[in-house]
Each structure stands twice: as C-alpha cells, then as structure tokens.
Design an enzyme around this catalytic site. Structure first.
Site, PDB file in Angstrom:
ATOM      1  N   HIS A  96       0.860  -1.197   0.000  1.00 17.79           N
ATOM      2  CA  HIS A  96       0.000   0.000   0.000  1.00 17.79           C
ATOM      3  C   HIS A  96       0.894   1.244   0.000  1.00 17.79           C
ATOM      4  O   HIS A  96       1.958   1.251   0.631  1.00 17.79           O
ATOM      5  CB  HIS A  96      -0.927   0.010   1.211  1.00 17.79           C
ATOM      6  CG  HIS A  96      -1.983   1.057   1.095  1.00 17.79           C
ATOM      7  ND1 HIS A  96      -1.736   2.381   1.371  1.00 17.79           N
ATOM      8  CD2 HIS A  96      -3.277   0.990   0.691  1.00 17.79           C
ATOM      9  CE1 HIS A  96      -2.842   3.077   1.148  1.00 17.79           C
ATOM     10  NE2 HIS A  96      -3.786   2.261   0.733  1.00 17.79           N
ATOM     11  N   GLU A 165      -3.905   1.524  -7.440  1.00 19.27           N
ATOM     12  CA  GLU A 165      -4.356   2.663  -6.638  1.00 19.27           C
ATOM     13  C   GLU A 165      -3.501   3.897  -6.932  1.00 19.27           C
ATOM     14  O   GLU A 165      -2.422   4.050  -6.347  1.00 19.27           O
ATOM     15  CB  GLU A 165      -4.239   2.335  -5.140  1.00 19.27           C
ATOM     16  CG  GLU A 165      -5.094   1.184  -4.694  1.00 19.27           C
ATOM     17  CD  GLU A 165      -5.416   1.284  -3.205  1.00 19.27           C
ATOM     18  OE1 GLU A 165      -6.608   1.375  -2.887  1.00 19.27           O
ATOM     19  OE2 GLU A 165      -4.498   1.305  -2.381  1.00 19.27           O
TER      20      GLU A 165
HETATM   21  P1  PGA Z   1      -9.893   5.461  -0.147  1.00 18.69           P
HETATM   22  O1  PGA Z   1      -8.624   4.519   0.170  1.00 18.69           O
HETATM   23  O2  PGA Z   1     -10.997   4.553  -0.670  1.00 18.69           O
HETATM   24  O3  PGA Z   1     -10.247   6.077   1.171  1.00 18.69           O
HETATM   25  O4  PGA Z   1      -9.468   6.446  -1.171  1.00 18.69           O
HETATM   26  C1  PGA Z   1      -8.257   3.461  -0.661  1.00 18.69           C
HETATM   27  C2  PGA Z   1      -7.031   2.783  -0.113  1.00 18.69           C
HETATM   28  O5  PGA Z   1      -6.142   3.459   0.419  1.00 18.69           O
HETATM   29  O6  PGA Z   1      -6.903   1.535  -0.199  1.00 18.69           O
END
Ligand code: PGA
Length: 248
Positions: A96, A165
């Site tokens: 992440h 992401e």
């Molecule tokens: P968010 O976070 O949906 O709050 O943007 C996603 C993540 O960090 O996995």
C-alpha cells in the site's frame, strides 16, 4: 469473480464487528452473492478475533501489512506472514502506498510477497503512480517497475490480486478518467501477462476514492475485477451501497 475489499487502515475496536455483521447479513441475502467476494482488512489487534467470528460467514478477513520475515524474529513490534496466517486470516495487503511512503522498497516488498505466498496467504499487491509521475507521463513506466521488480514468474499467481491505486486518488475524492483507468488497467494486465508468461492474469482491482456515488462509472469498465475501498468501508451502509450500485 469480482472483489470488494475493505481496507480499514487505522480504524476499529472490538465492537466494530457490528459493521462486518451488517455487511454479512446483506451479502448472505444478495441475489448477486455468487458473483463476488467480500474481504475486510481490520487492524492487527482485531485480526484473530474477527477471523474466528467470520469462520463460515460470507466475509473473509485479511491483514493490511506484515514484516518481511517468514516466521519469528527479534524485531520488536513486528508481525510475520506466518503469524497472520495462524490468526485465521486468508488475505493480506502488501505494498500500500502508505507503507511505501514509510519505507517499503521493492526488495522489502518482494520478500513480503514471497513469505506471504509461502504461508498460503492470498496477496493483494498495491501499485500506483503519484501526482508528479502522472503529470510527467511516467505512469506506465512506474507501474511496470512496481510490478516487474517485485513479482516473479515462479510466484503462485492463483494467490495474487493486484490493486491499482493512483496515490493522488486515495482519500481525495478525485478519480481517474474512464479512459485513463481503462488504459492503465489494460497496461497492468499486459505487463502481468509478460511477467507470468501466461494469457491469464491475476485479478486487477481499482482503489482510490471508490464510493456508492461513483461506482456506477467504474462498473462500466468490465476489465476491472473489483475494488479496494478505504474510507467507505468503515460504514456498512456505504460499503453495501457500493455493491448494490455496482450491480444496478
Ligand atoms: P480510499 O482509500 O478509498 O479512502 O481512497 C483506498 C485505499 O487506500 O486503499
């Protein structure tokens, strides 16, 4: 198969199990329930008790991170993939951007993924470009490096899930254009095909400000295999509405 994965981050106390119970209640009765899997990743403090509670239920439990060693070690405060597996968790998020910012580099991540797979955890491996990389048109090269420097052909791809992401989208309410998201997901899948020398790739999810209001846009991009949901996963209503609206 679609995935709806809730990343709770630093949120949750024992009574937060109520949120999971409500989601489970919905999933159990949902006519679309065979089309998707729900995974919630609470903090480490809740992993064991929540995994036990969810045994036989429609929700799977996963961890958000681990240390880059296999079994036991003398690292204070650290938790290994082996310990996470033994807590009853089946999944783990690795890579992440929060943890990359805290110092996780490709070598550390490679070891984390390797040891997690060795312990039979399903790995949700996160990648994504930052704002500057996007602006400088470095998205493809960034994604390619994040994938190819960590994943190896010999890794069991059946136990891998990729979460795309974009960092600039996490927690900001800003989402990529449909065109960018489609192109980037295709690029990720093509890169995975090369790494694994296979036509079949691990599922590729999208994460970053996913909510019930914008899930309709994402649902049109059929090559996205699911979603990693941060903020909205802390509310059973918001999380359930995402699933409902996805299949609307
Ligand atoms: P968010 O976070 O949906 O709050 O943007 C996603 C993540 O960090 O996995």
């Amino acid at each position: 198969m679609r995935y709806f994965i809730g990343n709770w981050k630093m949120f949750g106390v024992p009574k937060s199990i109520k949120i999971i119970d409500k989601i489970n209640f919905f999933v159990r009765r949902d006519k679309n329930r065979n089309k998707y899997r729900v995974i919630i990743t609470p903090p480490l403090t809740l992993l064991g008790s929540f995994a036990k509670h969810c045994k036989g239920k429609a929700i799977n439990i996963g961890a958000q991170n681990c240390f880059d060693k296999d079994l036991f070690s003398s690292n204070t405060g650290a938790v290994s993939p082996y310990m996470i597996k033994k807590s009853g968790s089946k999944f783990i998020i690795i890579g992440h951007s929060d943890n990359r910012l805290e110092g996780d580099n490709n070598l550390i991540l490679k070891n984390k993924v390797k040891f997690a797979l060795k312990n039979n955890l399903k790995v949700i491996f996160c990648i994504g470009e930052n704002k500057k990389q996007k602006k400088n048109k470095k998205t493809f090269i960034t994604l390619k490096q994040q994938l190819s420097k960590v994943l190896e052909k010999k890794f069991n791809k059946q136990n891998l899930i990729i979460a795309y992401e974009p960092i600039w989208s996490i927690g900001t309410g800003t989402i990529p254009s449909g065109e960018d998201l489609l192109n980037n997901t295709v690029f990720i899948k093509n890169t995975l095909k090369k790494i694994f020398n296979s036509k079949k790739t691990p599922p590729v999810l999208y994460g970053g400000s996913v909510g019930s209001d914008n899930i309709g846009k994402f649902s049109k991009i059929k090559i996205i295999d699911g979603f990693l949901i941060g903020g909205a996963s802390k509310s059973s209503k918001k999380f359930i509405d995402i699933i409902k609206n996805y299949y609307r």
